[in-house]
Design an enzyme around this catalytic site. Structure first.
Site, PDB file in Angstrom:
ATOM      1  CE  LYS A  73      30.385  24.525  41.489  1.00  0.00           C
ATOM      2  NZ  LYS A  73      30.689  23.971  39.958  1.00  0.00           N
ATOM      3  CD  GLU A 112      38.203  26.506  39.863  1.00  0.00           C
ATOM      4  OE1 GLU A 112      38.966  25.389  40.516  1.00  0.00           O
ATOM      5  OE2 GLU A 112      37.193  26.511  39.758  1.00  0.00           O
ATOM      6  CG  HIS A 153      38.227  25.814  35.214  1.00  0.00           C
ATOM      7  ND1 HIS A 153      37.926  25.220  36.538  1.00  0.00           N
ATOM      8  CD2 HIS A 153      37.110  26.292  34.873  1.00  0.00           C
ATOM      9  CE1 HIS A 153      36.683  25.265  36.484  1.00  0.00           C
ATOM     10  NE2 HIS A 153      36.059  25.882  35.578  1.00  0.00           N
ATOM     11  CD  GLU A 198      33.366  18.520  41.856  1.00  0.00           C
ATOM     12  OE1 GLU A 198      34.149  19.012  42.600  1.00  0.00           O
ATOM     13  OE2 GLU A 198      33.011  19.646  41.186  1.00  0.00           O
ATOM     14  CG  ASP A 217      35.223  18.946  38.934  1.00  0.00           C
ATOM     15  OD1 ASP A 217      34.638  17.894  38.515  1.00  0.00           O
ATOM     16  OD2 ASP A 217      34.975  20.003  38.903  1.00  0.00           O
ATOM     17  CD  GLU A 244      37.705  21.941  39.725  1.00  0.00           C
ATOM     18  OE1 GLU A 244      37.819  21.624  40.950  1.00  0.00           O
ATOM     19  OE2 GLU A 244      37.089  22.759  39.365  1.00  0.00           O
ATOM     20  CG  ASP A 263      29.672  20.674  40.225  1.00  0.00           C
ATOM     21  OD1 ASP A 263      28.595  21.427  40.484  1.00  0.00           O
ATOM     22  OD2 ASP A 263      30.733  21.341  39.532  1.00  0.00           O
ATOM     23  CE  LYS A 295      35.248  22.369  43.222  1.00  0.00           C
ATOM     24  NZ  LYS A 295      35.279  21.620  42.039  1.00  0.00           N
ATOM     25  CB  SER A 300      32.695  23.444  33.588  1.00  0.00           C
ATOM     26  OG  SER A 300      32.775  23.498  34.858  1.00  0.00           O
ATOM     27  CG  HIS A 310      35.908  28.201  44.107  1.00  0.00           C
ATOM     28  ND1 HIS A 310      37.377  28.307  43.917  1.00  0.00           N
ATOM     29  CD2 HIS A 310      35.820  26.652  43.758  1.00  0.00           C
ATOM     30  CE1 HIS A 310      37.615  27.384  43.168  1.00  0.00           C
ATOM     31  NE2 HIS A 310      36.890  26.288  43.159  1.00  0.00           N
TER      32      HIS A 310
END
Ligand code: PGA
Ligand code: ZN
Length: 430
Positions: free
Chosen positions: A344, A212, A162, A292, A249, A171, A319, A395, A42, A372
């Site tokens: 990131k 994840e 994901h 997030e 997230d 998330e 993010d 995270k 994403s 990550h």
């Protein structure tokens, strides 16, 4: 003596089984270090370029062009430079590329060389990686940062891009803020993760995992995901809101279409106002401490609304909004968007620029969450960076799958080595 004598890259595989770049840097003291770069699913529109080969081989995802760039152009520049001089080295790579998004050489090529240099520089300096990072950060930014172990955000239910389930929010994370140490926090996380697995199984729901490492069942709503997690916390004898708080997230850019936030799983289509209200009602009903990417990366008015409504009570993390870029972060600071940045390395492409973004955040009272990517490797450099800059939060997925646990395992070692000389950052949240 730490002059670089050799720089070599190869194509390796990430946690999704897709190609990624790995680089080895050797120095004239006989030492060497290897890096492996991650990859997002994403991704933010403003991220630096991940150079892929296209064509038919490796589903078009090969990185042999990036590998070749390292083995030729980047190696030519780096050989002879001192691996301990991270900022000088990264600047040479930035200049060699010459574009803000690293479009000529690829951010995956540049980052592989940058991280391999960081790791190699630490070895030559005879320092643990987190200490080398701390020295670099403090001397460059005239900062005084103590080392600390982070509170992790563990992503135990995966949705969005994901997983192939029907959950829209990407998330659902637990943060063990009430633990007394990083070690205890991991114990709690494992217990909650196990309780959630049993709970899902008892309801006939899937316990297969997403990218994840979190579970990825089909559920009726985002609220159901939260309630399953709250029940698992209770089943472990822990108290939600006190021992454990929740973090989300949304990765909202992924479900923002034609000006609407489209929650397919719940059959809802909301404008910015409506989605801010939706998030506000989640925050008032559940112990959520951090959200997030609650809004689309270009919906700045939405971000402003969300920040006005919630930033006094919880952490609002950008993010895709900031992509670890000081320019985008400064824009957010000027416009009062969010109060925290997700960090990131591969969004920007060098260690130095990453440290620069953390520093700008810190100077403006924005927290920084080191992160990550959904496509990972066993490289655990982010664990040391998190401790070295004392970010306070990391995270890095569920406590499951080696690509995720490699970072947690590194943090367990660091805590064990540093003992009482270092604190677990939970006081930030209590
Ligand atoms: P990504 O997801 O690595 O697929 O971008 C992680 C995130 O959105 O935080
Ligand atoms: Zn995100």
């Amino acid at each position: 003596m730490a002059n670089i004598t050799s720089v070599k890259a190869i194509q390796i595989l990430d946690s999704r089984g897709l190609p990624t770049v790995s680089c080895r840097v050797e120095t004239d003291d006989g030492l060497s270090a290897i890096s492996k770069v991650p990859s997002g699913a994403s991704t933010g529109e403003r991220e630096a370029l991940e150079l892929r080969d296209g064509g038919n081989e490796y589903l078009g995802k090969g990185v042999l062009k990036a590998v070749k760039n390292i083995n030729t152009k980047l190696a030519d520049v780096l050989i002879g430079m001192d691996a301990r001089n991270q900022f000088e080295i990264d600047q040479a790579l930035i200049d060699l590329d010459g574009t803000p998004a690293k479009k000529n050489l690829g951010a995956n090529a540049i980052l592989a060389a940058s991280i391999a240099t960081l790791r190699s520089g630490a070895k030559s300096a005879k320092l643990p990686l987190y200490e080398h990072v701390n020295n670099l950060y403090c001397s460059e930014f005239k900062a005084n940062k103590q080392l600390s172990l982070p509170v992790p955000m563990l992503n135990i239910i995966n949705g969005g891009e994901h997983a192939n389930n029907n959950i829209d929010i990407q998330e659902f994370m637990v943060m063990p803020i009430g633990a007394g140490s990083f070690n205890e926090c991991m114990q709690w996380a494992i217990e909650i993760y196990g309780a959630l697995k049993s709970l899902l199984a008892s309801k006939g729901l899937s316990t297969a995992v997403g990218d994840e490492g979190g579970f990825a069942p089909d559920l009726k709503s985002n609220q159901e995901a939260i309630e399953l997690i709250l029940k698992s916390i209770e089943d472990c004898g822990l108290e939600a809101g006190k021992d454990i708080v929740l973090a989300l997230d949304c990765a909202a850019s992924e479900f923002f279409t034609d000006g609407k936030y489209v929650l397919k799983g719940e059959n809802k289509s909301l404008d910015s106002n409506g989605f801010v209200d939706y998030l506000k009602s989640l925050v008032s009903s559940y112990p959520i401490r951090s959200i997030e990417d609650g809004m689309d990366e270009n919906d700045f008015d939405g971000w402003s609304m969300l920040t006005n409504e919630l930033a006094n009570s919880i952490q609002i993390v950008g993010d895709d909004l900031f992509v670890t870029n000081v320019k985008d972060l400064q824009h957010g600071i000027d416009k009062s968007l969010a109060n925290s940045i997700l960090i990131k390395l591969n969004q920007i492409g060098t260690v130095s620029e990453t440290l620069g973004a953390i520093n700008l955040a810190s100077q403006n009272n924005y927290s920084a969450v080191i992160s990550h990517r959904s496509g990972e490797t066993e490289d655990n450099t982010i664990a040391d960076i998190c401790v070295g800059v004392s970010a306070g939060q990391i995270k890095t997925g569920a406590p499951c799958r080696s690509d995720r646990t490699s970072k947690y395992n590194r943090l367990l070692w660091i805590e064990s080595d540093l003992g009482n000389s270092v604190s677990y950052a939970n006081e930030l949240f209590l």
